[in-house]
Design a protein around this motif. Structure first.
Motif, PDB file in Angstrom:
ATOM      1  N   ALA A   1       0.879  -1.056  -0.088  1.00 49.57           N
ATOM      2  CA  ALA A   1      -0.108   0.050  -0.078  1.00 49.57           C
ATOM      3  C   ALA A   1       0.780   1.067  -0.002  1.00 49.57           C
ATOM      4  CB  ALA A   1      -0.827   0.091   1.245  1.00 49.57           C
ATOM      5  N   GLU A   2       2.143   1.124   0.361  1.00 47.22           N
ATOM      6  CA  GLU A   2       3.184   2.187   0.345  1.00 47.22           C
ATOM      7  C   GLU A   2       4.218   1.754  -0.209  1.00 47.22           C
ATOM      8  OE1 GLU A   2       3.491   3.111   4.402  1.00 47.22           O
ATOM      9  OE2 GLU A   2       1.571   4.002   4.606  1.00 47.22           O
ATOM     10  N   PHE A   3       5.182   2.844  -0.698  1.00 46.50           N
ATOM     11  CA  PHE A   3       6.337   2.702  -1.017  1.00 46.50           C
ATOM     12  C   PHE A   3       7.369   2.285  -0.011  1.00 46.50           C
ATOM     13  CE2 PHE A   3       5.044   5.695  -4.095  1.00 46.50           C
ATOM     14  CZ  PHE A   3       5.186   5.303  -5.320  1.00 46.50           C
ATOM     15  N   PRO A   4       8.406   1.170  -0.304  1.00 46.03           N
ATOM     16  CA  PRO A   4       9.321   0.841   0.566  1.00 46.03           C
ATOM     17  C   PRO A   4      10.151   1.667   1.448  1.00 46.03           C
ATOM     18  CG  PRO A   4      10.163   0.185  -1.613  1.00 46.03           C
ATOM     19  CD  PRO A   4       8.518   0.749  -1.687  1.00 46.03           C
ATOM     20  N   ALA A   5      10.393   1.438   2.517  1.00 47.81           N
ATOM     21  CA  ALA A   5      11.038   2.371   3.415  1.00 47.81           C
ATOM     22  C   ALA A   5      12.174   2.759   2.880  1.00 47.81           C
ATOM     23  CB  ALA A   5      10.977   2.115   4.787  1.00 47.81           C
ATOM     24  N   ASP A   6      13.061   1.836   2.319  1.00 51.19           N
ATOM     25  CA  ASP A   6      14.404   1.876   1.771  1.00 51.19           C
ATOM     26  C   ASP A   6      14.640   2.508   0.289  1.00 51.19           C
ATOM     27  OD1 ASP A   6      13.551  -0.344   0.488  1.00 51.19           O
ATOM     28  OD2 ASP A   6      15.620  -1.351   0.826  1.00 51.19           O
ATOM     29  N   LEU A   7      13.488   2.935  -0.076  1.00 52.90           N
ATOM     30  CA  LEU A   7      13.351   3.250  -1.688  1.00 52.90           C
ATOM     31  C   LEU A   7      14.068   4.458  -2.027  1.00 52.90           C
ATOM     32  CD1 LEU A   7      12.518   2.783  -4.571  1.00 52.90           C
ATOM     33  CD2 LEU A   7      10.482   4.162  -4.215  1.00 52.90           C
ATOM     34  N   ILE A   8      14.170   5.299  -1.008  1.00 56.54           N
ATOM     35  CA  ILE A   8      14.945   6.849  -1.151  1.00 56.54           C
ATOM     36  C   ILE A   8      16.637   6.381  -1.234  1.00 56.54           C
ATOM     37  CG2 ILE A   8      15.413   8.962  -0.038  1.00 56.54           C
ATOM     38  CD1 ILE A   8      12.442   9.292   0.626  1.00 56.54           C
ATOM     39  N   ASP A   9      16.795   5.534  -0.058  1.00 52.93           N
ATOM     40  CA  ASP A   9      18.230   5.292  -0.034  1.00 52.93           C
ATOM     41  C   ASP A   9      18.820   4.627  -1.146  1.00 52.93           C
ATOM     42  OD1 ASP A   9      18.376   6.486   2.582  1.00 52.93           O
ATOM     43  OD2 ASP A   9      17.882   4.736   3.661  1.00 52.93           O
ATOM     44  N   ARG A  10      17.953   3.659  -1.595  1.00 49.92           N
ATOM     45  CA  ARG A  10      18.548   3.005  -2.886  1.00 49.92           C
ATOM     46  C   ARG A  10      18.537   3.720  -3.994  1.00 49.92           C
ATOM     47  NH1 ARG A  10      16.841  -3.360  -2.739  1.00 49.92           N
ATOM     48  NH2 ARG A  10      18.592  -3.174  -4.250  1.00 49.92           N
ATOM     49  N   ARG A  11      17.736   4.681  -4.368  1.00 47.50           N
ATOM     50  CA  ARG A  11      17.773   5.544  -5.529  1.00 47.50           C
ATOM     51  C   ARG A  11      19.056   6.385  -5.271  1.00 47.50           C
ATOM     52  NH1 ARG A  11      11.773   7.197  -5.684  1.00 47.50           N
ATOM     53  NH2 ARG A  11      12.552   8.685  -4.031  1.00 47.50           N
ATOM     54  N   ALA A  12      19.446   6.744  -3.974  1.00 51.73           N
ATOM     55  CA  ALA A  12      20.604   7.754  -3.697  1.00 51.73           C
ATOM     56  C   ALA A  12      21.869   6.940  -4.113  1.00 51.73           C
ATOM     57  CB  ALA A  12      20.579   7.963  -2.272  1.00 51.73           C
ATOM     58  N   ARG A  13      21.804   5.511  -3.800  1.00 50.61           N
ATOM     59  CA  ARG A  13      23.102   4.815  -3.956  1.00 50.61           C
ATOM     60  C   ARG A  13      23.234   4.267  -5.476  1.00 50.61           C
ATOM     61  NH1 ARG A  13      21.149   2.094   0.744  1.00 50.61           N
ATOM     62  NH2 ARG A  13      20.506   0.269  -0.440  1.00 50.61           N
ATOM     63  N   ALA A  14      22.059   4.426  -6.155  1.00 51.77           N
ATOM     64  CA  ALA A  14      22.006   3.802  -7.729  1.00 51.77           C
ATOM     65  C   ALA A  14      22.786   4.580  -8.596  1.00 51.77           C
ATOM     66  CB  ALA A  14      20.616   3.662  -8.205  1.00 51.77           C
ATOM     67  N   SER A  15      23.485   3.918  -9.504  1.00 54.21           N
ATOM     68  CA  SER A  15      24.239   4.619 -10.611  1.00 54.21           C
ATOM     69  C   SER A  15      23.322   4.474 -12.067  1.00 54.21           C
ATOM     70  CB  SER A  15      25.629   3.764 -10.806  1.00 54.21           C
ATOM     71  OG  SER A  15      25.478   2.434 -11.045  1.00 54.21           O
ATOM     72  N   ASP A  16      22.350   3.685 -12.113  1.00 57.34           N
ATOM     73  CA  ASP A  16      21.402   3.728 -13.493  1.00 57.34           C
ATOM     74  C   ASP A  16      20.223   3.868 -12.800  1.00 57.34           C
ATOM     75  OD1 ASP A  16      20.614   3.825 -15.830  1.00 57.34           O
ATOM     76  OD2 ASP A  16      21.378   1.697 -16.285  1.00 57.34           O
ATOM     77  N   ILE A  17      19.427   5.022 -13.279  1.00 57.07           N
ATOM     78  CA  ILE A  17      18.244   5.281 -12.634  1.00 57.07           C
ATOM     79  C   ILE A  17      17.212   5.621 -13.837  1.00 57.07           C
ATOM     80  CG2 ILE A  17      16.731   6.903 -10.942  1.00 57.07           C
ATOM     81  CD1 ILE A  17      19.019   7.087  -9.609  1.00 57.07           C
TER      82      ILE A  17
END
Length: 253
Positions: free
Chosen positions: A73-89
């Motif tokens: 029902a909601e976005f995962p809590a770690d989505l923001i952190d995973r975006r910040a660590r990603a190199s291809d978005i």
């Protein structure tokens, strides 16, 4: 006989038989205490191995069931952190205002380290598209409000690309996607594809929200491919026409 040999519980059968045999030998006194103790330790080791196999199988079943019913029902809590660590978005959405604003501090760092960021939103210049998209939203505030939100996202991204350079690509879409996408390092083994179904007039956050990893075949690949097809169907922003209008000042009109 062949079915018995290939049975997954063969080790347990042998353990039961061996335990029975050594119990009889111990009672009758045919085996010394030292040998009996060694046999017991060996049986315990076999039992431990069997328990490890059982736990691994249970974990595999759990992961399979989780992947099959990955509805939130909601976005995962770690989505923001995973975006910040990603190199291809790859980000696909209607306005992406909330997402882009939340990444203002992360985007420059990703671009400076050679990362690639692609953002696809609706084309604010397509009037009929804006009308349909506004009707789809749960609390319509008018076409101009929607257009303003999209243009704010595009202006923020364009300004950020101008300041920091790097591989920041922006495109606009001439149709409404069925879902929003956060594809993070999707071509790597630890990639994530987060999909938000665009529910019609939801009371709160549109749902369901699904999070897929490489283990969630075939849906990880299917949704990742859909996001890529949407990106390929988009048009670069700013378009040549928009760029030309922007370059003409009022005094030159």
């Amino acid at each position: 006989m062949r079915a018995f040999v290939t049975d997954d519980n063969l080790d347990l059968y042998l353990l039961v038989v061996a335990g029975f045999v050594f119990t009889v030998l111990g009672i009758t006194g045919l085996v010394g205490l030292e040998k009996l103790a060694s046999a017991v330790l060996a049986l315990l080791a076999i039992l431990a191995i069997s328990q490890i196999k059982s736990r691994k199988l249970t974990q595999q079943i759990t992961r399979t069931r989780t992947g099959a019913v990955a509805l939130r029902a909601e976005f995962p809590a770690d989505l923001i952190d995973r975006r910040a660590r990603a190199s291809d978005i790859l980000l696909v959405g209607l306005t992406m205002t909330r997402t882009v604003q939340g990444m203002r501090t992360d985007l420059p760092a990703i671009l400076k380290t050679g990362g690639r960021v692609r953002v696809l939103v609706l084309d604010p210049g397509d009037e009929s598209l804006m009308v349909v998209a506004d009707r789809h939203r749960p609390h319509s505030q008018g076409v101009e409000h929607l257009r303003t939100r999209i243009r704010a996202t595009l202006d923020d991204l364009t300004a950020l690309r101008g300041r920091h350079g790097g591989r920041l690509e922006i495109r606009v879409l001439s149709s409404i996607p069925s879902a929003g996408f956060n594809c993070l390092d999707a071509h790597r083994s630890n990639g994530v594809v987060c999909v938000q179904h665009y529910e019609f007039h939801p009371e709160g956050e549109a749902a369901p929200i699904m999070v897929f990893s490489k283990n969630d075949a075939p849906w990880y690949q299917r949704f990742g491919d859909e996001a890529e097809r949407l990106w390929e169907s988009g048009a670069d922003w700013p378009s040549s026409a928009v760029a030309e209008r922007s370059s003409v000042s009022p005094s030159n009109g």
